[in-house]
Design a protein around this motif. Structure first.
Motif, PDB file in Angstrom:
ATOM      1  N   ILE A 104       0.861  -1.194   0.000  1.00  0.00           N
ATOM      2  CA  ILE A 104       0.000   0.000   0.000  1.00  0.00           C
ATOM      3  C   ILE A 104       0.894   1.239   0.000  1.00  0.00           C
ATOM      4  O   ILE A 104       1.869   1.296   0.753  1.00  0.00           O
ATOM      5  N   VAL A 105       0.521   2.208  -0.834  1.00  0.00           N
ATOM      6  CA  VAL A 105       1.270   3.470  -0.885  1.00  0.00           C
ATOM      7  C   VAL A 105       0.287   4.626  -0.718  1.00  0.00           C
ATOM      8  O   VAL A 105      -0.777   4.645  -1.348  1.00  0.00           O
ATOM      9  N   PHE A 106       0.646   5.568   0.138  1.00  0.00           N
ATOM     10  CA  PHE A 106      -0.144   6.796   0.312  1.00  0.00           C
ATOM     11  C   PHE A 106       0.645   7.962  -0.264  1.00  0.00           C
ATOM     12  O   PHE A 106       1.856   8.064  -0.065  1.00  0.00           O
ATOM     13  N   THR A 107      -0.060   8.848  -0.964  1.00  0.00           N
ATOM     14  CA  THR A 107       0.598  10.054  -1.436  1.00  0.00           C
ATOM     15  C   THR A 107      -0.399  11.209  -1.455  1.00  0.00           C
ATOM     16  O   THR A 107      -1.533  11.082  -0.980  1.00  0.00           O
ATOM     17  N   HIS A 108       0.035  12.355  -2.014  1.00  0.00           N
ATOM     18  CA  HIS A 108      -0.817  13.539  -2.025  1.00  0.00           C
ATOM     19  C   HIS A 108      -1.947  13.418  -3.050  1.00  0.00           C
ATOM     20  O   HIS A 108      -1.846  12.691  -4.039  1.00  0.00           O
ATOM     21  N   SER A 109      -2.950  14.263  -2.845  1.00  0.00           N
ATOM     22  CA  SER A 109      -4.010  14.435  -3.831  1.00  0.00           C
ATOM     23  C   SER A 109      -3.415  14.989  -5.127  1.00  0.00           C
ATOM     24  O   SER A 109      -2.526  15.843  -5.091  1.00  0.00           O
ATOM     25  N   PRO A 110      -3.903  14.512  -6.294  1.00  0.00           N
ATOM     26  CA  PRO A 110      -3.414  15.088  -7.567  1.00  0.00           C
ATOM     27  C   PRO A 110      -3.694  16.592  -7.658  1.00  0.00           C
ATOM     28  O   PRO A 110      -2.974  17.306  -8.353  1.00  0.00           O
ATOM     29  N   ASP A 111      -4.747  17.071  -7.002  1.00  0.00           N
ATOM     30  CA  ASP A 111      -5.035  18.511  -6.932  1.00  0.00           C
ATOM     31  C   ASP A 111      -4.809  18.951  -5.498  1.00  0.00           C
ATOM     32  O   ASP A 111      -5.383  18.384  -4.574  1.00  0.00           O
ATOM     33  N   ASP A 112      -4.002  19.981  -5.338  1.00  0.00           N
ATOM     34  CA  ASP A 112      -3.606  20.351  -3.976  1.00  0.00           C
ATOM     35  C   ASP A 112      -3.217  21.825  -3.975  1.00  0.00           C
ATOM     36  O   ASP A 112      -3.118  22.452  -5.025  1.00  0.00           O
ATOM     37  N   TYR A 113      -2.965  22.373  -2.797  1.00  0.00           N
ATOM     38  CA  TYR A 113      -2.586  23.785  -2.757  1.00  0.00           C
ATOM     39  C   TYR A 113      -1.137  24.002  -3.162  1.00  0.00           C
ATOM     40  O   TYR A 113      -0.749  25.089  -3.568  1.00  0.00           O
ATOM     41  N   HIS A 114      -0.317  22.952  -3.052  1.00  0.00           N
ATOM     42  CA  HIS A 114       1.127  23.106  -3.216  1.00  0.00           C
ATOM     43  C   HIS A 114       1.592  22.279  -4.416  1.00  0.00           C
ATOM     44  O   HIS A 114       1.312  21.089  -4.491  1.00  0.00           O
ATOM     45  N   LEU A 115       2.320  22.915  -5.333  1.00  0.00           N
ATOM     46  CA  LEU A 115       2.775  22.186  -6.520  1.00  0.00           C
ATOM     47  C   LEU A 115       3.732  21.048  -6.181  1.00  0.00           C
ATOM     48  O   LEU A 115       3.759  20.032  -6.881  1.00  0.00           O
ATOM     49  N   ASP A 116       4.537  21.192  -5.130  1.00  0.00           N
ATOM     50  CA  ASP A 116       5.375  20.053  -4.710  1.00  0.00           C
ATOM     51  C   ASP A 116       4.497  18.840  -4.401  1.00  0.00           C
ATOM     52  O   ASP A 116       4.871  17.694  -4.682  1.00  0.00           O
ATOM     53  N   HIS A 117       3.321  19.082  -3.813  1.00  0.00           N
ATOM     54  CA  HIS A 117       2.416  17.982  -3.489  1.00  0.00           C
ATOM     55  C   HIS A 117       1.869  17.358  -4.776  1.00  0.00           C
ATOM     56  O   HIS A 117       1.814  16.133  -4.914  1.00  0.00           O
ATOM     57  N   GLU A 118       1.444  18.204  -5.709  1.00  0.00           N
ATOM     58  CA  GLU A 118       0.867  17.688  -6.963  1.00  0.00           C
ATOM     59  C   GLU A 118       1.912  16.899  -7.758  1.00  0.00           C
ATOM     60  O   GLU A 118       1.611  15.852  -8.334  1.00  0.00           O
ATOM     61  N   GLN A 119       3.135  17.402  -7.797  1.00  0.00           N
ATOM     62  CA  GLN A 119       4.188  16.704  -8.546  1.00  0.00           C
ATOM     63  C   GLN A 119       4.546  15.387  -7.849  1.00  0.00           C
ATOM     64  O   GLN A 119       4.784  14.375  -8.510  1.00  0.00           O
ATOM     65  N   THR A 120       4.573  15.407  -6.515  1.00  0.00           N
ATOM     66  CA  THR A 120       4.832  14.164  -5.774  1.00  0.00           C
ATOM     67  C   THR A 120       3.761  13.126  -6.102  1.00  0.00           C
ATOM     68  O   THR A 120       4.059  11.946  -6.309  1.00  0.00           O
ATOM     69  N   SER A 121       2.514  13.585  -6.159  1.00  0.00           N
ATOM     70  CA  SER A 121       1.406  12.688  -6.479  1.00  0.00           C
ATOM     71  C   SER A 121       1.634  12.017  -7.839  1.00  0.00           C
ATOM     72  O   SER A 121       1.474  10.799  -7.991  1.00  0.00           O
ATOM     73  N   LYS A 122       2.043  12.801  -8.824  1.00  0.00           N
ATOM     74  CA  LYS A 122       2.331  12.260 -10.173  1.00  0.00           C
ATOM     75  C   LYS A 122       3.491  11.270 -10.138  1.00  0.00           C
ATOM     76  O   LYS A 122       3.450  10.218 -10.763  1.00  0.00           O
ATOM     77  N   ILE A 123       4.545  11.664  -9.424  1.00  0.00           N
ATOM     78  CA  ILE A 123       5.749  10.815  -9.361  1.00  0.00           C
ATOM     79  C   ILE A 123       5.396   9.459  -8.732  1.00  0.00           C
ATOM     80  O   ILE A 123       5.795   8.406  -9.222  1.00  0.00           O
ATOM     81  N   VAL A 124       4.614   9.495  -7.651  1.00  0.00           N
ATOM     82  CA  VAL A 124       4.275   8.251  -6.941  1.00  0.00           C
ATOM     83  C   VAL A 124       3.350   7.386  -7.797  1.00  0.00           C
ATOM     84  O   VAL A 124       3.515   6.165  -7.885  1.00  0.00           O
ATOM     85  N   ARG A 125       2.391   8.023  -8.452  1.00  0.00           N
ATOM     86  CA  ARG A 125       1.504   7.276  -9.355  1.00  0.00           C
ATOM     87  C   ARG A 125       2.326   6.567 -10.443  1.00  0.00           C
ATOM     88  O   ARG A 125       2.128   5.384 -10.734  1.00  0.00           O
ATOM     89  N   ALA A 126       3.269   7.308 -11.033  1.00  0.00           N
ATOM     90  CA  ALA A 126       4.099   6.732 -12.098  1.00  0.00           C
ATOM     91  C   ALA A 126       5.030   5.659 -11.544  1.00  0.00           C
ATOM     92  O   ALA A 126       5.256   4.622 -12.180  1.00  0.00           O
ATOM     93  N   ALA A 127       5.576   5.896 -10.351  1.00  0.00           N
ATOM     94  CA  ALA A 127       6.506   4.929  -9.754  1.00  0.00           C
ATOM     95  C   ALA A 127       5.798   3.619  -9.451  1.00  0.00           C
ATOM     96  O   ALA A 127       6.369   2.540  -9.615  1.00  0.00           O
ATOM     97  N   ALA A 128       4.540   3.710  -8.999  1.00  0.00           N
ATOM     98  CA  ALA A 128       3.778   2.485  -8.707  1.00  0.00           C
ATOM     99  C   ALA A 128       3.608   1.661  -9.976  1.00  0.00           C
ATOM    100  O   ALA A 128       3.691   0.431  -9.955  1.00  0.00           O
TER     101      ALA A 128
END
Ligand SMILES: [Zn+2]
Length: 262
Positions: A104-128
């Motif tokens: 199980i992996v938890f990460t940020h919402s794809p839409d968020d207040y902070h671009l670091d969060h949104e980019q992390t969300s993309k990176i984790v989705r792609a990494a999975a």
């Protein structure tokens, strides 16, 4: 088989704010091994310290917070405000996946207040998606100590801060987890981030980190009919796992989802 849950969030204290209660319950009730990773060491989170100094302080706070529940902390050593979906962070997250082998992996919402969060969300989705693919890091010319994952892990998106996107539109979780039994452990983890209490007071106008976390957990709790809760959405795109293993293990609060899954 050892079950592993991994949170990959952008900054030190994000996991402690957004999903630590659920991590604590997975560990305490089901014996899961917990890992918390951040993309950066929080190097911009200070008005007094240099980037290197505050990074050192915040890595130590991240380790202490994880240790408070017997979890392991990892820093992926990107830099604040420079988290960008690109090869280097993607490979770093895939290597982390292959090393700790999360189900199980938890990460940020794809839409968020902070671009670091949104980019992390993309990176984790792609990494999975990439972590089980042999040729991604294990093709000719590569030496990797850890083999690819057997399959794509379950991916869950935490609430964005204040439950809204950058247009102020609400983002509703598709299910909530009761974290009332874990709220004290969650608070203890967040209290380890002492440098952030001072920083948030100065920059964001938030007076107390732990109180705001409790307020938000109480808001989600109220929506679920319990004192404290955390909200999530599961990534359900093609080829990602479709069963809600977190909901099955910990019980979901939302009638909407229960009705849908009958
Ligand atoms: Zn953050």
């Amino acid at each position: 088989m050892i079950n592993v849950a991994l949170a990959v969030l952008a900054h030190p204290d994000d996991a402690e704010f957004l999903c630590a209660g659920t991590l604590v319950r997975l560990q305490q009730e089901h014996g899961w091994v917990i890992h918390v990773a951040t993309m950066t060491p929080g190097d911009c989170g200070s008005a007094e310290h240099t980037p290197d100094e505050i990074a050192r302080i915040r890595r130590a706070e991240g380790h202490a917070a994880a240790l408070a529940i017997g979890a392991t902390y990892h820093c992926l050593e990107e830099r604040d405000l420079r988290v960008i979906y690109s090869e280097r962070p993607l490979e770093r997250v895939v290597r982390l996946f292959n090393r700790v082998r999360p189900a199980i992996v938890f990460t940020h919402s794809p839409d968020d207040y902070h671009l670091d969060h949104e980019q992390t969300s993309k990176i984790v989705r792609a990494a999975a998606f990439a972590a089980p693919i042999n040729n991604f890091l294990h093709g000719p010319g590569h030496f990797e100590a850890d083999k690819p994952l057997d399959h794509i892990p379950h991916v869950y998106y935490c609430d964005p801060l204040e439950g809204k996107d950058s247009f102020g539109q609400p983002i509703q979780p598709t299910f909530r987890i009761d974290i009332t039994s874990a709220i004290e452990a969650k608070s203890r983890m967040l209290e380890c981030h002492e440098s952030q209490r001072a920083w948030l007071r100065k920059h964001h106008g938030v007076d107390n980190l732990v109180d705001s976390m409790k307020d938000w957990s109480a808001t989600q709790g109220k929506a679920g009919g319990v004192p404290f809760a955390e909200g999530f959405r599961q990534h359900l795109g093609h080829s990602y796992p479709q069963d809600n293993v977190v909901g099955i293990l910990l019980g979901k609060l939302d009638k909407y989802n229960l009705l849908n899954e009958v």
